[in-house]
Design a protein around this motif. Structure first.
Motif, PDB file in Angstrom:
ATOM      1  N   LYS A   1      -1.022   6.547   3.865  1.00  0.00           N
ATOM      2  CA  LYS A   1      -1.938   5.411   3.690  1.00  0.00           C
ATOM      3  C   LYS A   1      -1.484   4.513   2.537  1.00  0.00           C
ATOM      4  CE  LYS A   1      -6.774   4.337   2.851  1.00  0.00           C
ATOM      5  NZ  LYS A   1      -8.101   4.878   2.532  1.00  0.00           N
ATOM      6  N   ARG A   2      -1.111   5.127   1.423  1.00  0.00           N
ATOM      7  CA  ARG A   2      -0.695   4.352   0.254  1.00  0.00           C
ATOM      8  C   ARG A   2       0.608   3.591   0.520  1.00  0.00           C
ATOM      9  NH1 ARG A   2       0.297   6.615  -5.830  1.00  0.00           N
ATOM     10  NH2 ARG A   2       1.078   4.660  -6.671  1.00  0.00           N
ATOM     11  N   LEU A   3       1.575   4.242   1.171  1.00  0.00           N
ATOM     12  CA  LEU A   3       2.842   3.568   1.468  1.00  0.00           C
ATOM     13  C   LEU A   3       2.631   2.381   2.399  1.00  0.00           C
ATOM     14  CD1 LEU A   3       5.292   6.578   1.891  1.00  0.00           C
ATOM     15  CD2 LEU A   3       5.281   4.887   0.063  1.00  0.00           C
ATOM     16  N   ARG A   4       1.748   2.540   3.389  1.00  0.00           N
ATOM     17  CA  ARG A   4       1.456   1.423   4.299  1.00  0.00           C
ATOM     18  C   ARG A   4       0.814   0.257   3.558  1.00  0.00           C
ATOM     19  NH1 ARG A   4      -1.008   4.964   9.254  1.00  0.00           N
ATOM     20  NH2 ARG A   4       0.980   5.505  10.196  1.00  0.00           N
ATOM     21  N   GLU A   5      -0.100   0.556   2.650  1.00  0.00           N
ATOM     22  CA  GLU A   5      -0.794  -0.503   1.899  1.00  0.00           C
ATOM     23  C   GLU A   5       0.149  -1.226   0.941  1.00  0.00           C
ATOM     24  OE1 GLU A   5      -3.972   1.562  -0.019  1.00  0.00           O
ATOM     25  OE2 GLU A   5      -5.213   1.633   1.794  1.00  0.00           O
ATOM     26  N   GLU A   6       1.005  -0.469   0.250  1.00  0.00           N
ATOM     27  CA  GLU A   6       1.868  -1.049  -0.779  1.00  0.00           C
ATOM     28  C   GLU A   6       3.155  -1.665  -0.232  1.00  0.00           C
ATOM     29  OE1 GLU A   6       2.556   1.941  -3.713  1.00  0.00           O
ATOM     30  OE2 GLU A   6       0.456   2.034  -4.313  1.00  0.00           O
ATOM     31  N   ASN A   7       3.517  -1.339   1.023  1.00  0.00           N
ATOM     32  CA  ASN A   7       4.775  -1.824   1.607  1.00  0.00           C
ATOM     33  C   ASN A   7       4.535  -2.359   3.010  1.00  0.00           C
ATOM     34  OD1 ASN A   7       6.784  -0.694  -0.509  1.00  0.00           O
ATOM     35  ND2 ASN A   7       5.452   1.026  -0.004  1.00  0.00           N
ATOM     36  N   PRO A   8       3.908  -3.537   3.126  1.00  0.00           N
ATOM     37  CA  PRO A   8       3.585  -4.076   4.454  1.00  0.00           C
ATOM     38  C   PRO A   8       4.824  -4.389   5.298  1.00  0.00           C
ATOM     39  CG  PRO A   8       3.133  -5.699   2.753  1.00  0.00           C
ATOM     40  CD  PRO A   8       3.478  -4.413   2.053  1.00  0.00           C
ATOM     41  N   GLU A   9       6.007  -4.458   4.676  1.00  0.00           N
ATOM     42  CA  GLU A   9       7.228  -4.744   5.435  1.00  0.00           C
ATOM     43  C   GLU A   9       7.699  -3.539   6.250  1.00  0.00           C
ATOM     44  OE1 GLU A   9       8.567  -3.174   1.447  1.00  0.00           O
ATOM     45  OE2 GLU A   9       7.041  -4.561   2.127  1.00  0.00           O
ATOM     46  N   LEU A  10       7.156  -2.369   5.951  1.00  0.00           N
ATOM     47  CA  LEU A  10       7.505  -1.172   6.715  1.00  0.00           C
ATOM     48  C   LEU A  10       6.769  -1.181   8.046  1.00  0.00           C
ATOM     49  CD1 LEU A  10       7.347   1.548   3.915  1.00  0.00           C
ATOM     50  CD2 LEU A  10       9.393   0.563   4.954  1.00  0.00           C
ATOM     51  N   LYS A  11       7.521  -1.042   9.144  1.00  0.00           N
ATOM     52  CA  LYS A  11       6.899  -1.039  10.468  1.00  0.00           C
ATOM     53  C   LYS A  11       6.319   0.326  10.803  1.00  0.00           C
ATOM     54  CE  LYS A  11       9.717  -4.674  12.488  1.00  0.00           C
ATOM     55  NZ  LYS A  11      10.682  -5.028  13.515  1.00  0.00           N
ATOM     56  N   THR A  12       6.946   1.382  10.310  1.00  0.00           N
ATOM     57  CA  THR A  12       6.511   2.729  10.660  1.00  0.00           C
ATOM     58  C   THR A  12       6.481   3.612   9.422  1.00  0.00           C
ATOM     59  OG1 THR A  12       7.627   2.474  12.790  1.00  0.00           O
ATOM     60  CG2 THR A  12       6.974   4.699  12.168  1.00  0.00           C
TER      61      THR A  12
ATOM     62  N   LEU B   1      15.663   1.094   8.213  1.00  0.00           N
ATOM     63  CA  LEU B   1      15.124   0.838   6.880  1.00  0.00           C
ATOM     64  C   LEU B   1      13.658   0.399   6.911  1.00  0.00           C
ATOM     65  CD1 LEU B   1      18.192  -0.834   5.197  1.00  0.00           C
ATOM     66  CD2 LEU B   1      17.191   1.393   4.688  1.00  0.00           C
ATOM     67  N   ASP B   2      13.127   0.145   8.111  1.00  0.00           N
ATOM     68  CA  ASP B   2      11.713  -0.236   8.211  1.00  0.00           C
ATOM     69  C   ASP B   2      10.826   0.960   8.563  1.00  0.00           C
ATOM     70  OD1 ASP B   2      12.600   0.111  10.815  1.00  0.00           O
ATOM     71  OD2 ASP B   2      11.521  -1.631  11.600  1.00  0.00           O
ATOM     72  N   ARG B   3      11.394   2.185   8.442  1.00  0.00           N
ATOM     73  CA  ARG B   3      10.645   3.397   8.756  1.00  0.00           C
ATOM     74  C   ARG B   3      10.729   4.373   7.582  1.00  0.00           C
ATOM     75  NH1 ARG B   3      13.166   6.246  13.471  1.00  0.00           N
ATOM     76  NH2 ARG B   3      14.783   6.640  11.942  1.00  0.00           N
TER      77      ARG B   3
END
Length: 100
Positions: A53-64, A80-82
């Motif tokens: 949850k934290r990684l998704r919130e802090e890194n919106p450029e990550l697709k997965t 690099l987007d996962r």
């Protein structure tokens, strides 16, 4: 110049050679890489669901961003987007997450 990989296909007793185009990626600078992976080492021992949850919130450029039980088979492609967050049976992160 196009780069291709030659693949041999053996279907029904016949064999064919097929050229498969390869995609080229440019090297990323430290500023272009998602997240600060040195800080991600601090996630070891934390709950995997909270880390995802934290990684998704802090890194919106990550697709997965996914939680994966340590030892579970995963694909070997490099993206690099996962980010995979490896956890134990108790749901605790067992190694620092990293892009790939």
């Amino acid at each position: 110049m196009k780069v291709a990989t030659l693949v041999t296909l053996g279907l029904l007793g016949t064999s064919s050679v097929v050229a498969v185009p390869q995609k080229r990626y440019k090297a990323m600078t430290a500023e272009e890489r998602p997240g600060d992976t040195t800080e991600w080492a601090a996630f070891v021992g934390q709950r995997a669901d909270d880390v995802v949850k934290r990684l998704r919130e802090e890194n919106p450029e990550l697709k997965t961003v996914v939680a994966v039980r340590y030892g579970q088979p995963v694909t070997m492609d490099f993206r690099l987007d996962r980010v995979r967050v490896f956890h134990d049976d108790a749901g605790l992160v067992v190694r620092p997450p990293k892009p790939g």
